[in-house]
Design a protein around this motif. Structure first.
Motif, mmCIF file in Angstrom:
data_model
loop_
_atom_site.group_PDB
_atom_site.id
_atom_site.type_symbol
_atom_site.label_atom_id
_atom_site.label_comp_id
_atom_site.label_asym_id
_atom_site.label_seq_id
_atom_site.Cartn_x
_atom_site.Cartn_y
_atom_site.Cartn_z
ATOM 1 N N LEU A 30 28.889 53.025 30.703
ATOM 2 C CA LEU A 30 28.988 52.628 29.301
ATOM 3 C C LEU A 30 28.099 51.433 28.982
ATOM 4 C CD1 LEU A 30 32.810 52.946 28.540
ATOM 5 C CD2 LEU A 30 31.005 54.671 28.354
ATOM 6 N N SER A 31 27.572 50.790 30.000
ATOM 7 C CA SER A 31 26.686 49.649 29.791
ATOM 8 C C SER A 31 25.715 49.585 30.959
ATOM 9 C CB SER A 31 27.485 48.336 29.699
ATOM 10 O OG SER A 31 28.175 48.084 30.921
ATOM 11 N N GLY A 32 24.619 48.876 30.761
ATOM 12 C CA GLY A 32 23.694 48.646 31.856
ATOM 13 C C GLY A 32 22.822 49.815 32.223
ATOM 14 N N GLY A 33 22.655 50.780 31.342
ATOM 15 C CA GLY A 33 21.788 51.919 31.642
ATOM 16 C C GLY A 33 22.583 53.179 31.879
ATOM 17 N N ARG A 34 22.396 54.176 31.039
ATOM 18 C CA ARG A 34 23.196 55.393 31.080
ATOM 19 C C ARG A 34 22.958 56.218 32.340
ATOM 20 N NH1 ARG A 34 23.541 58.317 25.470
ATOM 21 N NH2 ARG A 34 24.782 56.445 25.148
ATOM 22 N N ASP A 35 21.816 56.059 32.976
ATOM 23 C CA ASP A 35 21.496 56.854 34.162
ATOM 24 C C ASP A 35 21.901 56.156 35.456
ATOM 25 O OD1 ASP A 35 20.409 58.919 32.629
ATOM 26 O OD2 ASP A 35 18.446 57.932 32.556
ATOM 27 N N GLY A 36 22.668 55.090 35.365
ATOM 28 C CA GLY A 36 23.085 54.373 36.570
ATOM 29 C C GLY A 36 24.139 55.116 37.370
ATOM 30 N N LYS A 37 24.448 54.584 38.530
ATOM 31 C CA LYS A 37 25.461 55.189 39.400
ATOM 32 C C LYS A 37 26.805 55.236 38.694
ATOM 33 C CE LYS A 37 23.309 53.377 43.611
ATOM 34 N NZ LYS A 37 23.491 52.444 44.755
ATOM 35 N N HIS A 38 27.554 56.314 38.938
ATOM 36 C CA HIS A 38 28.865 56.449 38.306
ATOM 37 C C HIS A 38 29.699 57.442 39.094
ATOM 38 C CE1 HIS A 38 31.978 56.998 35.257
ATOM 39 N NE2 HIS A 38 31.539 55.865 34.727
ATOM 40 N N PHE A 39 31.038 57.251 39.103
ATOM 41 C CA PHE A 39 31.946 58.122 39.847
ATOM 42 C C PHE A 39 33.091 58.600 38.967
ATOM 43 C CE2 PHE A 39 29.870 55.730 43.212
ATOM 44 C CZ PHE A 39 29.558 56.737 44.118
ATOM 45 N N GLY A 46 46.792 39.734 44.541
ATOM 46 C CA GLY A 46 48.056 39.781 43.832
ATOM 47 C C GLY A 46 47.962 40.338 42.427
ATOM 48 N N VAL A 47 46.860 41.006 42.105
ATOM 49 C CA VAL A 47 46.738 41.681 40.813
ATOM 50 C C VAL A 47 47.835 42.738 40.705
ATOM 51 C CG1 VAL A 47 45.253 43.194 39.445
ATOM 52 C CG2 VAL A 47 44.267 41.219 40.632
ATOM 53 N N ASP A 48 48.383 42.906 39.513
ATOM 54 C CA ASP A 48 49.499 43.841 39.325
ATOM 55 C C ASP A 48 49.063 45.285 39.182
ATOM 56 O OD1 ASP A 48 51.854 41.930 39.070
ATOM 57 O OD2 ASP A 48 50.497 41.120 37.548
ATOM 58 N N VAL A 49 47.943 45.525 38.483
ATOM 59 C CA VAL A 49 47.491 46.886 38.213
ATOM 60 C C VAL A 49 45.980 46.946 38.370
ATOM 61 C CG1 VAL A 49 47.525 48.844 36.605
ATOM 62 C CG2 VAL A 49 49.308 47.085 36.455
ATOM 63 N N ALA A 50 45.492 48.008 39.003
ATOM 64 C CA ALA A 50 44.059 48.291 39.056
ATOM 65 C C ALA A 50 43.793 49.564 38.261
ATOM 66 C CB ALA A 50 43.581 48.452 40.495
ATOM 67 N N PHE A 51 43.002 49.436 37.224
ATOM 68 C CA PHE A 51 42.580 50.574 36.420
ATOM 69 C C PHE A 51 41.125 50.916 36.734
ATOM 70 C CE2 PHE A 51 45.699 48.619 33.342
ATOM 71 C CZ PHE A 51 46.588 49.679 33.288
ATOM 72 N N ASN A 52 40.762 52.196 36.563
ATOM 73 C CA ASN A 52 39.362 52.550 36.405
ATOM 74 C C ASN A 52 39.196 53.075 34.975
ATOM 75 O OD1 ASN A 52 40.480 55.126 36.612
ATOM 76 N ND2 ASN A 52 39.438 55.651 38.512
ATOM 77 N N TRP A 53 38.217 53.960 34.722
ATOM 78 C CA TRP A 53 38.137 54.619 33.417
ATOM 79 C C TRP A 53 37.695 56.049 33.616
ATOM 80 C CZ3 TRP A 53 33.897 50.811 31.377
ATOM 81 C CH2 TRP A 53 32.642 51.164 31.862
ATOM 82 N N ASP A 54 37.860 56.855 32.581
ATOM 83 C CA ASP A 54 37.586 58.284 32.661
ATOM 84 C C ASP A 54 36.335 58.620 31.855
ATOM 85 O OD1 ASP A 54 37.898 60.939 33.332
ATOM 86 O OD2 ASP A 54 39.407 61.350 31.797
ATOM 87 N N HIS A 55 35.190 58.318 32.449
ATOM 88 C CA HIS A 55 33.897 58.671 31.861
ATOM 89 C C HIS A 55 33.035 59.308 32.933
ATOM 90 C CE1 HIS A 55 34.687 56.700 28.059
ATOM 91 N NE2 HIS A 55 35.131 55.633 28.722
ATOM 92 N N PHE A 56 31.924 59.896 32.503
ATOM 93 C CA PHE A 56 31.001 60.545 33.426
ATOM 94 C C PHE A 56 29.681 59.799 33.558
ATOM 95 C CE2 PHE A 56 33.325 64.320 31.481
ATOM 96 C CZ PHE A 56 34.294 64.337 32.483
ATOM 97 N N PHE A 57 29.473 58.817 32.704
ATOM 98 C CA PHE A 57 28.244 58.030 32.707
ATOM 99 C C PHE A 57 28.601 56.567 32.443
ATOM 100 C CE2 PHE A 57 27.151 62.279 31.291
ATOM 101 C CZ PHE A 57 26.030 62.587 32.057
ATOM 102 N N GLN A 91 40.270 46.161 35.329
ATOM 103 C CA GLN A 91 39.640 47.469 35.173
ATOM 104 C C GLN A 91 38.362 47.438 35.986
ATOM 105 O OE1 GLN A 91 37.569 48.687 31.521
ATOM 106 N NE2 GLN A 91 38.782 50.575 31.533
ATOM 107 N N LEU A 92 38.374 48.147 37.105
ATOM 108 C CA LEU A 92 37.209 48.220 37.980
ATOM 109 C C LEU A 92 36.337 49.361 37.465
ATOM 110 C CD1 LEU A 92 39.046 47.764 41.389
ATOM 111 C CD2 LEU A 92 37.916 46.007 40.003
ATOM 112 N N GLN A 93 35.388 49.016 36.634
ATOM 113 C CA GLN A 93 34.560 50.024 35.977
ATOM 114 C C GLN A 93 33.686 50.710 37.027
ATOM 115 O OE1 GLN A 93 32.685 47.436 33.148
ATOM 116 N NE2 GLN A 93 34.613 46.993 32.106
ATOM 117 N N PRO A 94 33.817 52.033 37.182
ATOM 118 C CA PRO A 94 33.170 52.718 38.308
ATOM 119 C C PRO A 94 31.704 53.030 38.045
ATOM 120 C CG PRO A 94 34.479 54.276 37.053
ATOM 121 C CD PRO A 94 34.705 52.936 36.419
#
Length: 266
Positions: free
Chosen positions: A45-54, A32-43, A10-13
């Motif tokens: 989830l860790s390391g500071g809520r105002d950080g970069k996000h996509f 050779g990883v089988d699946v790449a996930f991201n997540w569906d958030h707008f901010f 899970q490549l957290q964006p």
């Protein structure tokens, strides 16, 4: 049904430039990883809520063009953020762009800050699960009516662990069930899922069990310690979470070596 082990990331964006995320999904495919996930958030989830996000789904479309082998998806899409028919059309489009490599991951939503900042009604956990239950048949119906149709029956991954509602939806609609449970809790929830499957006459072996690797860095040298415990309970898809900006794949390489060893002897 015997399934090979699969390793996902899970490549957290969050906290990264897009170029770093793009390089990370390329590295995942090359390793050779089988699946790449991201997540569906707008901010973040860790390391500071105002950080970069996509944003999630525009990113998945880019990944679909960028990659050629790895499956891609959200872990998980928040049902509340998009009309179900629109989401079906988006999924069909990314399915075509990727030539059949999309996993449609979906859940009921939980991160209240996303809802309040973007103007969605947060409601209650039960209400959000009811809305997911209403959305899934609409998604299935729209997928069946689109022209062109998806390139394959898009696998549906449902994330959630509620025993009365969420696991019933998994039994009814999912090809993959994602959970953060382990140990006795995972064993119990699998038993509950099997009961829901029995109630509707579905073979639970049709549903792949997906888990996160929960061990810390002190266990990275021995992925089989945790992996074999989860595998013994029925898990076959294992996800390692990586966050920006560095997306360190050191542990992923160990999980991949464990996967290859197990699959070669199974």
């Amino acid at each position: 049904m015997t399934r090979p082990l699969r390793i996902a990331v899970q490549l957290q964006p969050q906290h990264a430039d897009y170029a770093q995320i793009r390089d990370a999904v390329r590295q995942a495919e090359d390793l050779g990883v089988d699946v790449a996930f991201n997540w569906d958030h707008f901010f973040p989830l860790s390391g500071g809520r105002d950080g970069k996000h996509f944003e999630c789904w525009t990113m998945l479309a880019a990944w679909a063009e960028q990659t050629t082998r790895i499956e891609i998806g959200a872990l998980v899409t928040c049902n509340s953020y998009r009309n179900p028919d629109l989401l079906a059309d988006m999924a069909r489009t990314v399915d075509h762009i990727s030539e059949g490599r999309l996993i449609l991951g979906i859940g009921s939503g939980w991160f209240e800050h996303d809802y309040t900042e973007y103007g969605y009604a947060f409601g209650t956990a039960g209400g959000r699960l009811d809305a997911l239950g209403e959305a899934l048949p609409r998604i299935e119906s729209r997928l069946a009516r689109l022209n062109p149709r998806p390139t394959r029956d898009i696998p549906v991954l449902i994330g959630g662990g509620g025993e009365k509602k969420a696991l019933r939806l998994v039994a009814q609609h999912a090809d993959v069930w994602h959970t953060f449970s382990d140990g006795d809790e995972l064993r119990h929830k699998i038993e509950v899922l099997h009961r829901h499957c029995a109630d509707i006459g579905r073979d639970p072996a049709e549903i792949e069990v997906s888990v996160n690797f929960l061990g810390g860095p002190e266990r990275e040298e021995q992925p089989e310690v945790e992996g074999e415990q989860l595998r013994a309970l029925g898990a076959t898809l294992f996800t390692v979470g990586l966050t920006g900006p560095d997306y360190d794949f050191t542990a992923v390489r160990r999980w991949l070596a464990w996967r290859d060893e197990v699959n070669a002897t199974s």
